[in-house]
Design a protein around this motif. Structure first.
Motif, mmCIF file in Angstrom:
data_model
loop_
_atom_site.group_PDB
_atom_site.id
_atom_site.type_symbol
_atom_site.label_atom_id
_atom_site.label_comp_id
_atom_site.label_asym_id
_atom_site.label_seq_id
_atom_site.Cartn_x
_atom_site.Cartn_y
_atom_site.Cartn_z
ATOM 1 N N GLN A 1 0.810 -1.214 0.000
ATOM 2 C CA GLN A 1 0.000 0.000 0.000
ATOM 3 C C GLN A 1 0.846 1.267 0.000
ATOM 4 O OE1 GLN A 1 -3.668 -0.271 0.603
ATOM 5 N NE2 GLN A 1 -3.537 1.733 -0.327
ATOM 6 N N TYR A 2 2.010 1.230 0.647
ATOM 7 C CA TYR A 2 2.788 2.443 0.889
ATOM 8 C C TYR A 2 4.184 2.393 0.273
ATOM 9 C CZ TYR A 2 -0.987 2.389 4.244
ATOM 10 O OH TYR A 2 -2.230 2.294 4.819
ATOM 11 N N TYR B 1 2.380 8.628 1.132
ATOM 12 C CA TYR B 1 1.208 7.796 0.849
ATOM 13 C C TYR B 1 0.364 7.562 2.101
ATOM 14 C CZ TYR B 1 3.540 6.940 -3.604
ATOM 15 O OH TYR B 1 4.142 7.099 -4.823
ATOM 16 N N HIS C 1 -3.432 8.659 2.215
ATOM 17 C CA HIS C 1 -4.416 7.607 2.514
ATOM 18 C C HIS C 1 -5.422 8.120 3.545
ATOM 19 C CE1 HIS C 1 -4.990 3.038 3.520
ATOM 20 N NE2 HIS C 1 -6.132 3.660 3.344
ATOM 21 N N LEU D 1 -6.788 3.979 -4.339
ATOM 22 C CA LEU D 1 -6.304 3.512 -3.042
ATOM 23 C C LEU D 1 -6.318 1.992 -2.987
ATOM 24 C CD1 LEU D 1 -7.876 5.904 -0.379
ATOM 25 C CD2 LEU D 1 -5.519 5.793 -1.147
ATOM 26 N N TRP E 1 -3.450 0.684 -5.054
ATOM 27 C CA TRP E 1 -2.150 0.820 -4.391
ATOM 28 C C TRP E 1 -1.823 -0.428 -3.581
ATOM 29 C CZ3 TRP E 1 -1.990 6.317 -1.723
ATOM 30 C CH2 TRP E 1 -1.912 7.304 -2.718
ATOM 31 N N PRO F 1 -5.689 9.596 -4.115
ATOM 32 C CA PRO F 1 -5.483 8.292 -3.465
ATOM 33 C C PRO F 1 -6.706 7.419 -3.291
ATOM 34 C CG PRO F 1 -5.306 10.063 -1.873
ATOM 35 C CD PRO F 1 -5.765 10.657 -3.175
ATOM 36 N N THR F 2 -6.535 6.115 -3.047
ATOM 37 C CA THR F 2 -7.607 5.204 -2.633
ATOM 38 C C THR F 2 -7.114 3.844 -2.227
ATOM 39 O OG1 THR F 2 -8.837 6.145 -4.421
ATOM 40 C CG2 THR F 2 -9.928 4.451 -3.208
ATOM 41 N N SER F 3 -7.585 3.260 -1.098
ATOM 42 C CA SER F 3 -7.162 1.918 -0.700
ATOM 43 C C SER F 3 -8.108 1.315 0.287
ATOM 44 C CB SER F 3 -5.754 1.966 -0.147
ATOM 45 O OG SER F 3 -5.755 1.984 1.216
#
Length: 662
Positions: free
Chosen positions: A448-449, A478, A482, A501, A504, A623-625
């Motif tokens: 994710q990061y 990030y 987030h 997100l 990612w 962003p998006t996760s």
């Protein structure tokens, strides 16, 4: 804490996590298990008795050619319970095992309707507790020892689908029973049984064994996965729980480990604070518990984690971090509590089954996860201090390499320097090693990061760039994005998570990198940011994003011009690494400016609203996760085209090309 993901989403995660190249054990391995649980002569005597249901070399209740799976559930359930009654051992006070048909049980309490296995072994005893909101059968992931799925012989070749389905159950069990070291399930057909095993090194399956021709192995497998001995079920028995007999819930508990002098100590678990669990199966399986010293009452944080045996222990980095404000401080450490190699055949040489070692570290206590921020000032102050702590650690020649939401805690003070704390040095590395020994590697850190350079290294870029402080600073970016994009306000995440997100965290390395490249290099869609955050934080994201885009361009230029790794390292050292202090100072300035503006707003009220993104002042993105599971995973050139979060598929992703020199 329940998973906040749909079943389809979970299946995608599990496929990515476990891979498709499954290890199948030798035929001789399953029959070698659980010999201490029952004497073979006793089993043979049972099979010859009338009540066993075994006649003339067959379990007579199981049709050779059933009309469908539904014809197998009732006879298999009855068979399992007969075996448990006969061989399950004498029940201790409060310790029971019984099989239930749980095909139609739907899980409440945030489990998003995910079902239990077809047959579940409901358990009572120290490590199990009644679910807080009972399902229709009174069973949940908190109180099952194992589960069995029923299929037909003709479907027995669907190996990967079976592993993924059980992976959903396993993931929930590891969250709800956080002192588990491994979890096992059975697949049963009208003629065969297969064991499916999960631990932090991944998964493996046994071949199908004929339950009619080898009923002894079948009985042993059922008993092993239903044992009243919790260590046989895969529990870490350093935990001791007290169960309220009326509610069936855990009311107190202790955890045993070593103290500073190397003696045994039992910390009292904080029952008001559930453990923080890094959801997932394969990997470090980090679980953090809050507890109290049995004599002083001082609060501590106890972390269990599984590292790759080939990697150094976290303890060497915790020692270096001693006295560094903003970095977790160690009290004591215990290594080699368990090893995954002990749960699989000695002959296992599958490339994905490397040994993982469990360690336990006791640390000073801090605040909750940064995910639990209560105000803008608290959040920005925490991230600012964590970045400065990272700088201090870097000055001691240690690079963290896993900056993520899960590895941030709010500090125990509002004083500058103590508002945010970095934890989890499992992936850390000494930077005084040769640069060639710390290349960017997508297996290091949380998807994710991860920085663009780390993700791009999966494509075979030559020469590969060494991982450096700028990769970690990018991870801080990030994390910031987030939270800002996902939350409408403290404690209230958006209902619709922006697609980028999700990508990612879930897309393959190269595709995740492209999504991040787009975010960094196209205009920031400020409409994605709730009005709660205000102009100061929008400007912080804009400034931070421009800094990251500039670094991407710098690294891209040096990598494109370098014919060898040695030349690349020389260029990076001269033009970037020697400017580390300037980089940290510039980023710190973004956060200080933001904090100053937020504090002014506290006094004077907010400034006029930020202009909308239709006229951006600099190239930006969004962003998006998925929600973190512990509440519970770019280079620049042309400006990327606009795209729709709702309609864009992986096939639409532009592939960034960069020049290569031979």
């Amino acid at each position: 804490m329940p998973d906040m993901l749909s079943e389809g989403h979970l299946k995608d995660i599990i496929r990515l996590e476990l891979g498709t190249d499954l290890y199948v054990t030798p035929n001789t391995w399953a029959p070698s298990l659980y010999h201490d649980l029952v004497d073979e002569a006793e089993v043979q005597s049972y099979l010859e008795a009338r009540g066993s249901g075994y006649r003339n070399g067959r379990w007579i209740g199981l049709a050779k050619s059933p009309k469908g799976r539904s014809a197998l559930y009732k006879p298999i359930l009855a068979l399992v319970n007969r075996i448990l009654v006969k061989f399950g051992g004498h029940e201790e006070a409060g310790v029971t095992r019984k099989a239930f048909d749980t095909r139609k049980v739907r899980m409440g309490n945030g489990s998003h309707g995910k079902a239990l296995p077809d047959i579940s072994i409901r358990a009572t005893g120290p490590s199990f507790e009644r679910p807080p909101k009972l399902s229709t059968a009174g069973i949940g992931f908190q109180d099952i020892a194992s589960g069995f799925n029923v299929i037909l012989d003709k479907d027995s070749d669907q190996q990967l689908d079976q592993v993924v389905q059980f992976g959903i159950y396993c993931r929930q069990i590891l969250i709800q029973q956080p002192n588990r070291n491994f979890v096992r399930f059975l697949i049963i057909t009208q003629s065969g049984v297969r064991l499916v095993h999960y631990d932090r090194s991944g998964t493996y399956v046994t071949p199908f064994h004929n339950i009619h021709e080898d009923p002894v192995t079948f009985i042993r497998l059922i008993l092993g996965l239903s044992s009243t001995n919790e260590s046989i079920l895969g529990f870490d028995t350093a935990f001791e729980w007290t169960i309220d007999p009326e509610s069936g819930r855990k009311v107190s508990g202790t955890i045993a480990t070593l103290d500073e002098a190397g003696g045994l100590i039992r910390y009292k678990l904080n029952m008001d604070a559930p453990p923080l669990v890094r959801a997932g199966i394969r990997g470090r399986g980090t679980t953090c518990w809050t507890a109290f010293h049995p004599e002083t009452g001082d609060r501590v944080l106890i972390k269990d984690a599984w590292r790759n045996e080939s990697k150094g222990s976290e303890i060497e980095y915790l020692k270096v971090a001693k006295g560094v404000e903003g970095v977790v401080q160690m009290i004591s450490f215990e290594d080699y509590r368990a090893e995954t190699k002990n749960y699989r055949p000695a002959s296992c040489d599958h490339p994905g089954s490397y040994n993982r070692v469990k360690s336990r570290v006791v640390m000073e206590h801090y605040g909750p996860s940064i995910w639990n921020f209560e105000s803008r000032i608290q959040l920005i102050g925490a991230i600012k201090d964590a970045i400065q702590a990272h700088k201090k650690l870097y000055n001691r020649l240690v690079l963290h390499r896993d900056i993520s939401m899960q590895n941030f805690l709010l500090g125990s003070s509002v004083e500058p320097g103590r508002r945010g704390v970095i934890i989890d040095l499992d992936m850390a590395v000494k930077i005084d090693r040769p640069a060639s020994e710390i290349p960017a590697d997508p297996r290091t850190g949380t998807r994710q990061y991860q920085s663009f350079a780390v993700l791009e290294s999966s494509t075979g870029v030559q020469p590969p760039p060494p991982q450096d402080h700028l990769d970690d600073i990018e991870s801080f970016f990030y994390v910031t994005c987030h939270i800002v994009v996902l939350f409408d306000r403290p404690g209230v995440p958006k209902e619709d998570i922006p697609k980028f997100l999700t990508k990612w965290g879930l897309a393959k390395e190269a595709d995740a990198g492209v999504w991040k490249f787009l975010f960094v290099n196209k205009p920031l869609e400020t409409s994605l940011i709730s009005k709660y955050w205000g102009k100061p934080i929008v400007e912080l994201v804009q400034s931070f994003k421009k800094f990251i885009a500039d670094i991407h361009r710098e690294k891209d230029k040096y990598s494109a011009d370098a014919r060898t790794s040695a030349k690349l390292v020389k260029r990076l050292k001269k033009n970037l690494w020697n400017k580390a202090a300037e980089h940290y100072a510039e980023v710190d300035g973004f956060f200080q400016t933001c904090l100053d503006a937020l504090e002014l707003e506290e006094i004077n009220g907010p400034a006029p609203e930020t202009p909308d993104s239709s006229a951006p002042s600099s190239p930006e993105s969004s962003p998006t996760s998925p929600l973190p599971e512990c509440s519970g995973l770019t280079g620049g050139s042309k400006r990327a085209p606009s795209f729709s979060e709702e309609t864009m598929d992986d096939s639409d992703l532009p592939r960034k090309k960069r020049p290569r020199k031979s």
